[in-house]
Design a protein around this motif. Structure first.
Motif, mmCIF file in Angstrom:
data_model
loop_
_atom_site.group_PDB
_atom_site.id
_atom_site.type_symbol
_atom_site.label_atom_id
_atom_site.label_comp_id
_atom_site.label_asym_id
_atom_site.label_seq_id
_atom_site.Cartn_x
_atom_site.Cartn_y
_atom_site.Cartn_z
ATOM 1 N N SER A 1 -5.891 3.812 -4.107
ATOM 2 C CA SER A 1 -6.682 2.662 -4.749
ATOM 3 C C SER A 1 -7.053 1.485 -3.946
ATOM 4 C CB SER A 1 -6.177 2.312 -6.136
ATOM 5 O OG SER A 1 -4.696 2.054 -5.621
ATOM 6 N N GLU A 2 -7.272 1.719 -2.732
ATOM 7 C CA GLU A 2 -7.370 0.603 -1.688
ATOM 8 C C GLU A 2 -8.102 1.012 -0.438
ATOM 9 O OE1 GLU A 2 -6.387 -2.976 -1.572
ATOM 10 O OE2 GLU A 2 -7.922 -2.725 -0.501
ATOM 11 N N VAL B 1 1.100 -1.154 0.036
ATOM 12 C CA VAL B 1 0.030 -0.116 -0.109
ATOM 13 C C VAL B 1 1.002 1.398 0.119
ATOM 14 C CG1 VAL B 1 -1.718 1.482 1.295
ATOM 15 C CG2 VAL B 1 -2.081 -1.248 1.008
ATOM 16 N N PRO C 1 -11.871 -1.775 -2.054
ATOM 17 C CA PRO C 1 -10.942 -2.891 -1.941
ATOM 18 C C PRO C 1 -10.448 -3.180 -3.175
ATOM 19 C CG PRO C 1 -13.191 -3.841 -1.346
ATOM 20 C CD PRO C 1 -13.248 -2.250 -1.398
ATOM 21 N N SER C 2 -9.199 -3.219 -3.382
ATOM 22 C CA SER C 2 -8.478 -3.488 -4.545
ATOM 23 C C SER C 2 -9.173 -4.699 -5.466
ATOM 24 C CB SER C 2 -7.093 -3.441 -4.639
ATOM 25 O OG SER C 2 -6.623 -4.276 -3.632
ATOM 26 N N ASN D 1 -2.077 0.044 -3.542
ATOM 27 C CA ASN D 1 -2.954 -1.008 -2.864
ATOM 28 C C ASN D 1 -2.521 -2.202 -2.501
ATOM 29 O OD1 ASN D 1 -2.812 -2.687 -5.304
ATOM 30 N ND2 ASN D 1 -3.253 -0.758 -6.414
ATOM 31 N N ASN D 2 -3.318 -3.065 -1.783
ATOM 32 C CA ASN D 2 -3.038 -4.398 -1.327
ATOM 33 C C ASN D 2 -2.415 -5.349 -2.634
ATOM 34 O OD1 ASN D 2 -4.213 -3.315 0.938
ATOM 35 N ND2 ASN D 2 -5.127 -5.066 1.529
#
Ligand code: SF4
Ligand code: SF4
Length: 512
Positions: A273-274, A190, A239-240, A195-196
């Motif tokens: 983006s997460e 992140v 959530p991604s 993001n994840n």
């Protein structure tokens, strides 16, 4: 299929025979030094750091001073036993240390030894123990057999929150070199990428472009999936997993269709983006804050008026409960809207205002039930009134589906069972725990399948959806039986102009 025994399902939850240490082998991989350091923890590389014992006790002392709840939880348990059979990991494994009270005691017995008069002078009398490497190993194992779901706290007459004890223990463990690989690596992604999943900006842009094409092919309507669009009204933080995996992505298509039908402008951000915030799982405030600040920066840069969160359980908990403290004030957003707002609240409002054209029969081939995700159920509201976290998702599902049945009352709402993969446990090194911990939810689902003919379970959490995709086949069901709530909305919504070209083509063919 598995090198462990899959628990049997029953019509009613059966309290298992207690088995000492049957899950003592279960522990996630420890984070390597580089993944520890990027989060501000000491290296260790799987080993305890030098002086670990002093660091452990100092950190515990700090926390007891800072968080009065932790101090109270350490002192007030009366061993009434009300929580013992409430944890899905105990019900699924039978391991005595998966009883919430026993899990808390792993920390409590060290607390007593070093922080109480009786424990210092009469340790055996009060169950106090010295802090040893064996105790640390035990903590590492069993505090990673808690998904921080808080079901046990609902039944504890004193409201002791085992999740908070787990978070404190994990944070202390990270500070002595025993951070968890899965969560710490994800937080690192992140920070580096946004993001994840480690989806870079270009890949994200391509994915969104692909979704625009897909929806246009399906509906003949140009529904936009914008990224980094300055001046958009809404920043969607989701959530991604929503960007590519089934059934998550079908949910994202649903949000986009609702925004399109509502006539609002929106955007995702490549910087934020997460929605997930694994800082919660590792119990570390500073990491939780840093992750949240990305959202603030993105909202400011893009000049949005509102922030809406997509379907993600713990992300909504962090957003609902802590976003203001972590990254506020949000005085630059439009005060006419909740900060932040849940996508279901937005959709529910659109339904109330009659601006969505819905054909429920599109979902008639399914009979639905709904899984309340624990972080949403026990820590948040979705609308403005108490209980809206239970009523709004069901209201939206019923507005877009004709066939809906709830699971047994003792397994839903604030008594909901965790999917078994929450709290930073959604990793393959914990697959046995995840499958066994899913037992109570799988039982309740099977019962409603048999009694009511349910075919699919809807959820509003990315972790729940991923966990059930994996778990369902172990219990004789199929991975596609888990769906996103906005996937149901997406199927039922009829957009203006939808199918016009196809109809025009058909008319032309008929005329010919
Ligand atoms: S918080 Fe949830 S996972 Fe943890 S001990 Fe309580 S019931 Fe079990
Ligand atoms: S229900 Fe609460 S007081 Fe009773 S044993 Fe469990 S944690 Fe202790």
């Amino acid at each position: 299929m598995a090198d462990f025994e899959i628990p049997e399902t029953h019509e009613f939850p059966v309290i298992p025979t207690v088995m000492e240490g049957v899950m003592s082998h279960s522990a996630p991989y420890v984070a390597k030094a580089e993944f520890q350091e990027q989060l501000g923890f000491p290296g260790g590389g799987g080993e305890l750091i030098e002086g670990w014992k002093e660091v452990f006790l100092e950190k515990l002392g700090d926390m007891l001073g800072k968080y009065r709840s932790l101090q109270v939880f350490m002192d007030i348990c009366v061993k009434c036993g009300a929580c013992t059979d409430k944890c899905h990991y105990f019900l699924g494994t039978g391991d005595a240390k998966n009883m919430p009270v026993a899990r808390q005691d792993l920390l409590r017995k060290v607390y007593r030894r070093y922080f109480t008069f009786a424990g210092k002078y009469f340790p055996k009398l009060v169950g106090a123990v010295d802090l040893t490497e064996e105790i640390i190993d035990e903590m590492y194992s069993y505090f990673h057999q808690c998904s921080e779901c808080r079901r046990c706290s609902v039944f504890c007459p004193y409201g002791i929150d085992t999740a908070e004890v787990t978070m404190a223990a994990r944070d202390i463990l990270s500070h002595i070199g025993k951070g968890q690989k899965y969560s710490n690596e994800i937080i690192g992604k992140v920070y580096k990428i946004g993001n994840n999943l480690g989806l870079p900006e270009r890949a994200l842009a391509d994915t969104l472009e692909g979704l625009e094409e897909e929806v246009e092919e399906d509906t003949n309507v140009k529904v936009r999936f914008p990224m980094d669009e300055k001046g958009a009204d809404i920043l969607l933080v989701t959530p991604s997993a929503d960007f590519f995996a089934e059934p998550h992505v079908d949910g994202l298509i649903g949000y986009a269709k609702v925004f399109h039908a509502a006539g609002v402008s929106w955007t995702v951000s490549s910087k934020a983006s997460e929605a997930a915030n694994f800082g919660l799982f590792i119990g570390n405030y500073e990491n939780m804050r840093q992750i949240s600040l990305r959202i603030r920066d993105a909202a400011k840069e893009l000049g949005v008026k509102r922030i809406i969160f997509g379907e993600c359980g713990h992300a909504w908990r962090v957003a609902y409960s802590f976003l203001n403290t972590l990254a506020g004030p949000w005085d630059f957003l439009d005060p006419n809207y909740p900060v932040p707002q849940h996508i279901l609240d937005f959709t529910s409002d659109c339904l109330d205002r009659g601006i969505l054209n819905i054909d429920k029969s599109e979902n008639d081939w399914m009979t639905l039930t709904f899984h309340d995700s624990c972080n949403i159920a026990r820590a948040t509201r979705i609308g403005s009134y108490p209980g809206s976290q239970f009523t709004i998702p069901r209201k939206v599902i019923k507005a877009v589906c004709n066939n809906f049945y709830d699971m047994a009352p003792e397994t839903i709402h604030d008594a909901t069972f965790c999917c078994g993969g929450g709290g930073g446990l959604l990793t393959d090194d914990l697959i046995e725990l995840r499958i066994k911990g899913a037992l109570p939810r799988m039982e309740a689902l099977k019962n409603v399948i048999e009694d009511k003919g349910v075919t699919h379970m809807a959820a509003i959490c990315a972790i729940c959806k991923s966990q059930f995709t994996k778990t369902l086949p172990y219990y004789g069901m199929t991975m596609d039986q888990i769906v996103s709530v906005h996937q149901l909305v997406s199927s039922a919504i009829i957009l203006e102009g939808q199918g016009d070209e196809n109809e025009a083509d058909a008319d032309t063919e008929e005329a010919a």
